[in-house]
Design a protein around this motif. Structure first.
Motif, PDB file in Angstrom:
ATOM      1  N   CYS A   7      13.738  79.917  55.357  1.00  9.32           N
ATOM      2  CA  CYS A   7      13.716  80.268  53.933  1.00  9.32           C
ATOM      3  C   CYS A   7      15.114  80.603  53.426  1.00  9.32           C
ATOM      4  CB  CYS A   7      12.757  81.434  53.688  1.00  9.32           C
ATOM      5  SG  CYS A   7      11.027  80.992  53.985  1.00  9.32           S
ATOM      6  N   ARG A   8      15.879  81.332  54.220  1.00  3.68           N
ATOM      7  CA  ARG A   8      17.253  81.670  53.857  1.00  3.68           C
ATOM      8  C   ARG A   8      18.080  80.381  53.708  1.00  3.68           C
ATOM      9  NH1 ARG A   8      18.370  84.340  58.073  1.00  3.68           N
ATOM     10  NH2 ARG A   8      17.648  86.361  57.322  1.00  3.68           N
ATOM     11  N   THR A   9      17.922  79.473  54.660  1.00  8.01           N
ATOM     12  CA  THR A   9      18.640  78.190  54.611  1.00  8.01           C
ATOM     13  C   THR A   9      18.224  77.382  53.390  1.00  8.01           C
ATOM     14  OG1 THR A   9      18.855  78.154  57.016  1.00  8.01           O
ATOM     15  CG2 THR A   9      19.065  76.041  55.868  1.00  8.01           C
ATOM     16  N   ALA A  10      16.937  77.373  53.075  1.00 16.07           N
ATOM     17  CA  ALA A  10      16.450  76.639  51.908  1.00 16.07           C
ATOM     18  C   ALA A  10      17.044  77.196  50.615  1.00 16.07           C
ATOM     19  CB  ALA A  10      14.921  76.684  51.860  1.00 16.07           C
ATOM     20  N   ALA A  44      11.950  89.532  51.583  1.00 18.94           N
ATOM     21  CA  ALA A  44      12.467  89.086  50.300  1.00 18.94           C
ATOM     22  C   ALA A  44      13.952  88.775  50.408  1.00 18.94           C
ATOM     23  CB  ALA A  44      12.239  90.163  49.239  1.00 18.94           C
ATOM     24  N   PHE A  45      14.418  88.037  49.419  1.00 19.26           N
ATOM     25  CA  PHE A  45      15.832  87.739  49.254  1.00 19.26           C
ATOM     26  C   PHE A  45      16.176  88.055  47.813  1.00 19.26           C
ATOM     27  CE2 PHE A  45      14.252  84.883  52.516  1.00 19.26           C
ATOM     28  CZ  PHE A  45      15.178  85.074  53.535  1.00 19.26           C
ATOM     29  N   HIS A  46      17.436  88.260  47.554  1.00 13.68           N
ATOM     30  CA  HIS A  46      17.855  88.466  46.171  1.00 13.68           C
ATOM     31  C   HIS A  46      19.199  87.775  45.950  1.00 13.68           C
ATOM     32  CE1 HIS A  46      19.920  91.815  48.205  1.00 13.68           C
ATOM     33  NE2 HIS A  46      20.853  91.680  47.259  1.00 13.68           N
ATOM     34  N   GLY A  47      19.468  87.515  44.694  1.00 13.68           N
ATOM     35  CA  GLY A  47      20.709  86.861  44.320  1.00 13.68           C
ATOM     36  C   GLY A  47      20.912  86.972  42.820  1.00 13.68           C
ATOM     37  N   ILE A  57      23.434  85.263  47.346  1.00 14.49           N
ATOM     38  CA  ILE A  57      22.147  85.315  48.047  1.00 14.49           C
ATOM     39  C   ILE A  57      22.269  86.268  49.231  1.00 14.49           C
ATOM     40  CG2 ILE A  57      20.409  84.000  49.310  1.00 14.49           C
ATOM     41  CD1 ILE A  57      21.443  81.519  47.737  1.00 14.49           C
ATOM     42  N   ALA A  58      21.327  87.192  49.313  1.00 10.76           N
ATOM     43  CA  ALA A  58      21.339  88.173  50.404  1.00 10.76           C
ATOM     44  C   ALA A  58      19.908  88.529  50.792  1.00 10.76           C
ATOM     45  CB  ALA A  58      22.091  89.423  49.971  1.00 10.76           C
TER      46      ALA A  58
END
Length: 111
Positions: A7-10, A44-47, A57-58
């Motif tokens: 997901c991070r890579t996507a 979750a991720f945020h950006g 993106i983190a």
């Protein structure tokens, strides 16, 4: 189920695609924080979306994000890879986007 790393890579792939297409799309007048919440992974991720680009993106959630995308890991991967239509996904509740209606109209330009 996709992994957190997939997901991070996507998301980073999406950022690269947006950057590559930014000139063709023109400048998008939008500067908002974004949270991407993955319900099946409980992560979750945020950006930040600024000028039509996805930046900073983190890992981790941003509870104060102005735009929140809520979905499963597999649906996120399918969406970013172009195999899931955003309109149908929202209509079928596979994906939920919480944002100001005016921001949603601006986001359509990115899709």
């Amino acid at each position: 189920m996709a992994t957190v790393d997939e997901c991070r890579t996507a998301l980073h792939d999406l950022a690269a695609k947006l950057a590559a297409n930014a000139e063709a799309r023109g400048h998008l007048d939008l500067d908002r924080t974004l949270a991407c919440r993955l319900t099946d992974l409980e992560t979750a991720f945020h950006g930040r979306i600024t000028g039509g680009l996805l930046t900073d993106i983190a890992d981790g959630d941003d509870p104060k994000a102005k735009i929140a995308l809520i979905t499963t890991s597999d649906d996120l991967i399918e969406l970013i890879n172009g195999r899931l239509d955003i309109t149908r996904a929202i209509a079928s509740r596979q994906i939920s986007i919480k944002a100001n209606p005016f921001d949603l109209l601006k986001l359509r330009k990115l899709l």
